[in-house]
Motif scaffolding. Structure first.
Motif, PDB file in Angstrom:
ATOM      1  N   ALA A  91     -23.279 -14.561  -9.497  1.00 53.95           N
ATOM      2  CA  ALA A  91     -24.032 -13.239  -8.506  1.00 53.95           C
ATOM      3  C   ALA A  91     -25.076 -13.769  -7.749  1.00 53.95           C
ATOM      4  O   ALA A  91     -25.987 -14.301  -8.262  1.00 53.95           O
ATOM      5  CB  ALA A  91     -24.350 -12.137  -9.491  1.00 53.95           C
ATOM      6  N   GLN A  92     -24.875 -13.391  -6.517  1.00 54.12           N
ATOM      7  CA  GLN A  92     -25.884 -13.434  -5.504  1.00 54.12           C
ATOM      8  C   GLN A  92     -26.284 -12.123  -4.770  1.00 54.12           C
ATOM      9  O   GLN A  92     -25.663 -11.566  -4.500  1.00 54.12           O
ATOM     10  CB  GLN A  92     -25.589 -14.660  -4.122  1.00 54.12           C
ATOM     11  N   TYR A  93     -27.598 -12.074  -4.399  1.00 53.90           N
ATOM     12  CA  TYR A  93     -28.103 -10.711  -3.983  1.00 53.90           C
ATOM     13  C   TYR A  93     -27.580 -10.515  -2.705  1.00 53.90           C
ATOM     14  O   TYR A  93     -27.668 -11.736  -1.940  1.00 53.90           O
ATOM     15  CB  TYR A  93     -29.582 -10.786  -4.076  1.00 53.90           C
ATOM     16  N   ASP A  94     -27.196  -9.467  -2.004  1.00 52.11           N
ATOM     17  CA  ASP A  94     -26.789  -9.160  -0.731  1.00 52.11           C
ATOM     18  C   ASP A  94     -27.451  -7.858  -0.374  1.00 52.11           C
ATOM     19  O   ASP A  94     -27.216  -6.752  -0.673  1.00 52.11           O
ATOM     20  CB  ASP A  94     -25.307  -8.887  -0.690  1.00 52.11           C
ATOM     21  N   THR A  97     -25.346  -4.858   1.282  1.00 55.39           N
ATOM     22  CA  THR A  97     -24.253  -3.983   0.822  1.00 55.39           C
ATOM     23  C   THR A  97     -25.048  -2.721   0.041  1.00 55.39           C
ATOM     24  O   THR A  97     -26.136  -2.807  -0.543  1.00 55.39           O
ATOM     25  CB  THR A  97     -23.781  -4.767  -0.194  1.00 55.39           C
ATOM     26  N   TYR A 103     -16.890  -7.635  -5.957  1.00 56.08           N
ATOM     27  CA  TYR A 103     -16.025  -8.783  -6.336  1.00 56.08           C
ATOM     28  C   TYR A 103     -14.563  -8.368  -6.350  1.00 56.08           C
ATOM     29  O   TYR A 103     -14.097  -7.232  -6.273  1.00 56.08           O
ATOM     30  CB  TYR A 103     -16.550  -9.282  -7.628  1.00 56.08           C
ATOM     31  N   THR A 114     -16.969 -15.165  -8.605  1.00 55.95           N
ATOM     32  CA  THR A 114     -17.952 -14.729  -7.812  1.00 55.95           C
ATOM     33  C   THR A 114     -18.215 -13.624  -7.423  1.00 55.95           C
ATOM     34  O   THR A 114     -17.284 -12.646  -7.461  1.00 55.95           O
ATOM     35  CB  THR A 114     -17.751 -15.962  -6.492  1.00 55.95           C
ATOM     36  N   THR A 116     -21.326 -10.420  -5.377  1.00 52.38           N
ATOM     37  CA  THR A 116     -22.679 -10.218  -4.794  1.00 52.38           C
ATOM     38  C   THR A 116     -23.100  -8.764  -5.329  1.00 52.38           C
ATOM     39  O   THR A 116     -22.142  -7.938  -5.886  1.00 52.38           O
ATOM     40  CB  THR A 116     -22.498 -10.102  -3.481  1.00 52.38           C
ATOM     41  N   ASN A 137     -29.577 -15.545 -10.889  1.00 51.26           N
ATOM     42  CA  ASN A 137     -29.179 -16.628 -10.975  1.00 51.26           C
ATOM     43  C   ASN A 137     -29.859 -17.992 -10.498  1.00 51.26           C
ATOM     44  O   ASN A 137     -30.948 -17.835  -9.781  1.00 51.26           O
ATOM     45  CB  ASN A 137     -28.070 -16.511  -9.536  1.00 51.26           C
ATOM     46  N   LYS A 140     -26.715 -21.463  -9.206  1.00 50.60           N
ATOM     47  CA  LYS A 140     -26.547 -21.908  -7.562  1.00 50.60           C
ATOM     48  C   LYS A 140     -27.693 -22.518  -6.977  1.00 50.60           C
ATOM     49  O   LYS A 140     -27.181 -22.799  -5.819  1.00 50.60           O
ATOM     50  CB  LYS A 140     -25.981 -20.440  -6.892  1.00 50.60           C
ATOM     51  N   ASN A 145     -33.005 -16.709  -2.542  1.00 52.87           N
ATOM     52  CA  ASN A 145     -32.028 -15.437  -2.940  1.00 52.87           C
ATOM     53  C   ASN A 145     -32.398 -14.814  -4.002  1.00 52.87           C
ATOM     54  O   ASN A 145     -32.491 -13.584  -4.401  1.00 52.87           O
ATOM     55  CB  ASN A 145     -30.520 -15.732  -2.961  1.00 52.87           C
TER      56      ASN A 145
END
Length: 482
Positions: A91-94, A97, A103, A114, A116, A137, A140, A145
């Motif tokens: 998971a990556q921070y966006d 959004t 997902y 994967t 966000t 995370n 990655k 991030n």
């Protein structure tokens, strides 16, 4: 023939009646009697939510809040939660959004490869009234991030206890995580953890804030003692707690066995001691019966519920201050305590353990962990014995005769005591398949987790400071000493 059969039946009954009682003495004060005593957290039993599934548990599963509230009603505090798992490293921070998580999966039963998440994910975590650990995370290898997400966690999660930087790093290499390029060993992971702890902690200008460790392989390799040995004073100032994961596995028979539970937990003794020497709590940050969401023939059974109960108590006795039971994909989770439509038998074990530990300051085990029969005593803040819990971990499949075991308790005061029994038809009973599990005669409603039925309290007669009770195979009894 009828007479011969009757004679055999009488002989069997006589033999069963000759089963020797196991005998335990209740200490009259904490820190007496030569036993080991462990201090207790206010809420030792917690829940770990798989990262991607966390929003669904709190927005789409009605039972979640009520199941947690039931424990709060016993202890006076909301149980701790941890948000993390395999998908935290996917998971990556966006920041753009507005969704909790984004997902796609081929099937609702799948976990995303994967994903966000937005700030609303952490705002939702911040709405929970109990303490929260947030897993972020590291796999990655995009530290900025992760720092951006950590800043939102610090600002939005009012009861933030700690942040994890990565989940089960021993598997990074085989999972193709970028941070594990080249050689990846406990030593290289420790160096990575230490650097990230300093970078994230200093960026937050806040410490201690890191839940360190978070591996799953059995210690000493990948364990807390090994990690602590690599940390300097700068790293240690950012560490709040040390955590490890544990999934014992096995059959229902082996899982619920008290000797097996005690043996499994001794694996962590050196790591617990190393953390305590640093003045830091040691927790099971993620645990449950069988890894990978559980095993259908094991994890939803009453035997797994009995394991849950005894495991919590033996872990607490071993100075593992909190035990976070993992909950995975909604609708595809054999070990989950609850879901959208049904309860799980393990919830009853967790509830019984919570009822025994509630508002207690210390715990001891008055058995040695080398038999199938367990006995614990909890103590109130004034040092007086509060409750006893007895457990017969003999296995009963549901067919044939069910054995029984007498338990003798000595050192009691008064003329009578009250008790509540945890029981089911067999160790294989499953609530989600119509089996009936009860604690004190009561159940928890499917889909809502509300307590149902009339409470049944057994009266135990005390004579000369002693009482004898009988537990069938696969039963537990909570005895109120006050």
């Amino acid at each position: 023939m009828a007479s011969h059969s009757s004679t055999i039946a009488l002989l069997i009954a006589a033999i069963q009646g000759l089963v020797a009682a196991v005998s335990f003495t209740i200490p009259n004060r904490v820190n007496t009697g030569g036993y080991k005593y462990a201090p207790l957290d206010q809420a030792p039993v917690g829940i770990s939510f798989e990262f991607f599934a966390f929003p669904s548990y709190f927005t789409n599963v009605t039972a979640t809040n009520q199941c947690l509230s039931n424990w709060k009603d016993l202890t006076g505090v909301w149980p701790p939660i941890r948000i993390g798992g395999t998908t935290q490293d996917r998971a990556q921070y966006d920041s753009q959004t507005s969704a909790y998580v984004v997902y796609s999966v081929p099937s609702p039963a799948d976990a995303p490869a994967t994903l966000t998440f937005g700030s609303s994910f952490l705002t939702l975590a911040g709405s929970y009234a109990g303490s929260v650990v947030v897993g972020l995370n590291r796999g990655k290898n995009q530290i900025q991030n992760t720092i951006d997400a950590a800043r939102i966690a610090v600002s939005q999660v009012k009861n933030l206890l700690a942040i994890e930087l990565g989940n089960e790093p021993e598997y990074y290499s085989r999972n193709g995580q970028p941070i594990a390029g080249g050689s990846w060993t406990p030593a290289t992971d420790a160096a990575s953890q230490n650097n990230w702890d300093i970078s994230v902690g200093s960026a937050m200008n806040k410490g201690p804030i890191i839940q360190a460790g978070n591996s799953n392989d059995s210690p000493p390799t990948w364990g807390a003692a090994e990690l602590i040995a690599t940390e300097n004073a700068t790293v240690k100032q950012y560490v709040k707690t040390y955590a490890h994961h544990n999934y014992p596995g096995g059959t229902v028979t082996s899982l619920m066995n008290h000797r097996g539970i005690s043996s499994n937990l001794h694996v962590f003794d050196a790591d617990v001691a190393a953390a305590l020497r640093e003045g830091k709590p040691y927790v099971f940050g993620e645990t449950n019966s069988v890894s990978g969401g559980g095993a259908a023939g094991v994890s939803p059974t009453f035997g797994a519920g009995l394991w849950t109960m005894d495991y919590v108590l033996r872990a607490s006795y071993s100075n593992i201050s909190r035990t976070y039971f993992h909950h995975g994909t909604v609708g595809n989770c054999q070990y989950c305590f609850w879901g959208r439509y049904s309860m799980g038998a393990p919830y009853y074990g967790a509830y019984t353990a919570t009822a025994f530990l509630a508002k207690a300051s210390h715990l001891t085990a008055v058995d040695d962990g080398n038999t199938n029969y367990a006995a614990y005593v909890s103590f109130s803040s004034d040092g007086a014995p509060l409750r006893a819990l007895l457990y017969n971990s003999d296995y009963f499949s549901g067919s044939g005769s069910r054995s029984s075991q007498p338990f003798e308790l000595h050192g009691l005061t008064g003329s009578s005591l009250k008790a509540k029994r945890l029981t089911a038809e067999s160790a294989m009973s499953r609530v989600d398949q119509g089996g009936k599990v009860t604690f004190g005669g009561q159940t928890f409603t499917d889909g809502e987790c509300k307590i149902s039925g009339t409470e049944t309290l057994e009266t135990l007669t005390v004579a000369n400071g002693q009482v004898t009770v009988t537990l069938k195979a696969g039963e537990a009894l909570l005895v109120y000493l006050q």
